[in-house]
Design a protein around this motif. Sequence first.
Motif, PDB file in Angstrom:
ATOM      1  N   HIS A  89       0.866  -1.188   0.000  1.00  0.00           N
ATOM      2  CA  HIS A  89       0.000   0.000   0.000  1.00  0.00           C
ATOM      3  C   HIS A  89       0.907   1.243   0.000  1.00  0.00           C
ATOM      4  CE1 HIS A  89      -3.104   2.825   1.025  1.00  0.00           C
ATOM      5  NE2 HIS A  89      -2.463   3.160   2.126  1.00  0.00           N
ATOM      6  N   SER A 117       1.723   4.993   0.343  1.00  0.00           N
ATOM      7  CA  SER A 117       1.159   6.178   0.981  1.00  0.00           C
ATOM      8  C   SER A 117       2.183   7.319   1.020  1.00  0.00           C
ATOM      9  CB  SER A 117       0.630   5.817   2.368  1.00  0.00           C
ATOM     10  OG  SER A 117      -0.082   6.905   2.914  1.00  0.00           O
ATOM     11  N   ASP A 144      -4.373   4.008   5.234  1.00  0.00           N
ATOM     12  CA  ASP A 144      -3.233   3.365   5.913  1.00  0.00           C
ATOM     13  C   ASP A 144      -3.722   2.570   7.128  1.00  0.00           C
ATOM     14  OD1 ASP A 144      -1.892   5.036   4.153  1.00  0.00           O
ATOM     15  OD2 ASP A 144      -0.512   5.847   5.639  1.00  0.00           O
ATOM     16  N   ILE A 157       3.287  -1.156   4.153  1.00  0.00           N
ATOM     17  CA  ILE A 157       2.937   0.241   3.838  1.00  0.00           C
ATOM     18  C   ILE A 157       4.220   1.035   3.626  1.00  0.00           C
ATOM     19  CG2 ILE A 157       1.855   2.355   4.742  1.00  0.00           C
ATOM     20  CD1 ILE A 157       0.016   0.506   6.408  1.00  0.00           C
ATOM     21  N   ASN A 175       5.512   5.156   3.157  1.00  0.00           N
ATOM     22  CA  ASN A 175       5.132   6.580   3.235  1.00  0.00           C
ATOM     23  C   ASN A 175       6.266   7.378   2.610  1.00  0.00           C
ATOM     24  OD1 ASN A 175       3.869   5.251   5.912  1.00  0.00           O
ATOM     25  ND2 ASN A 175       2.551   6.857   5.126  1.00  0.00           N
ATOM     26  N   THR A 205       5.954  -0.850   8.161  1.00  0.00           N
ATOM     27  CA  THR A 205       5.859   0.413   7.425  1.00  0.00           C
ATOM     28  C   THR A 205       7.275   0.907   7.156  1.00  0.00           C
ATOM     29  OG1 THR A 205       3.773   1.048   8.456  1.00  0.00           O
ATOM     30  CG2 THR A 205       5.148   2.824   7.666  1.00  0.00           C
TER      31      THR A 205
END
Length: 362
Positions: free
Chosen positions: A130, A132, A167, A183, A185, A247
């Motif tokens: 994912h 982000s 998220d 995830i 970022n 993450t």
Amino acid sequence: MSAVLVTGGAGFIGTNFVRHLRRLRPHWPLINLDLLTYAGNPENLQDLAGDSFYTFVRGDIADRDTVASLFDRHPIRLVVHLAAETHVDRSILDPERFVRTNVVGTYNLLETARRAWKDLPEAAGCRFLHVSTDEVYGSLGPDDPPCTEASPYAPSSPYSATKAAADWLARSYFRTYGFPVIITNCSNNYGPYQFPEKLIPFVLCQALEGKPVPIYGTGANIRDWLFVEDHCDALLKVLETGAVGETYNIGGNQERTNLDLVRLLLRLLADLRPGLGDLESLITFVPDRPGHDWRYALNTEKISRMLGWRPQVALEEGLVRTIAWYLDHQEWLARVRTGEYRRYLEAQYGRAVSKPRLTTGS
Ligand code: NAD
Ligand code: DAU
């Protein structure tokens, strides 16, 4: 052979990522699901039409039947989820699509993948990446330390709030179902194929036409800039070697105020394309973005220590490559600056950016 689903592959980072994968993993069957909103451009990947490992599907990630039928028809084991509404200013003008795509769309992908993968053995190697943004951490002051992966979320705009919601949904799928999500970022990307509503390509368009270059507020806001190919490299590394449930921050460690960045960009443009006139004189201060985050900065020690990733492209080199790409792709630029785009500029800037001030523009 198992397949990778990339969502939003006709957008800016998606186009670069699909190209990156075709180059480095040419035998991975790749399905690109993209709705082709104003930000998606099928022309970007037209040359892949004859590639038997590549399939393009036009469709909405928030549409259940569309996503379910892809999982029924293809042995998807990897998902790289990039599709989103991404422009902060548009999220302020019209937030609804952000909720549908960024929140409902992400939920729909997570849930469809969870159902499709729940009876597969671990050896199937399923992973859902994912993608982000650093904006979920909210605004930093000038002396705050850069955000780590453990920093609290404090989104400011409808865009970043919907990314934060997505998220948290992704995290909940790991915690609740053991679903294999990772995830990332990332900070501000720049490079080829970026839609000319974002700061760097917008400034280039305006300067090439001798039109005002709008700077919100005082121009003292700070962003951290990363060349898009470095981001793609990090995404592939995380997909293949990252730990599920984790993450990773991805950043360029190249913080600049907006004003410094725009001045540098205009100087480099003037070097590459002499004769455009006094480009700095185009800088025009306009009313600030509501809720404008002051500064973003990321601590990227985790990805460099755990996965050995570091950005390779210095800011000035990346900007020169970006400017050269836009100068070589003026027809691409002309085609994406449609009537919708002009209406958006009018809604966002009024008349402040429409009239040429220099006569040397192309
Ligand atoms: P972009 O706006 O250039 O492209 C988004 C793509 O998603 C477009 O091709 C669009 O057609 C597609 N899309 C939108 N809604 C869709 C839907 N409902 N169904 C299917 N496709 C849909 O975005 P980008 O800048 O390439 O960003 C890609 C991802 O990376 C986003 O998730 C964004 O939040 C994240 N990100 C971007 C940056 C950046 O600086 N650009 C930085 C960090 C993270
Ligand atoms: O930080 C990552 C984020 O970077 C991504 O998640 C977003 O999808 C992406 O759009 C980008 O968000 P920003 O709001 O930082 O990018 P933008 O290019 O819109 O603006 C960069 C900075 O420049 C920001 O401080 C606002 C300012 N700006 C922007 C525009 C378009 C101006 O001063 N004038 C402008 O005309």
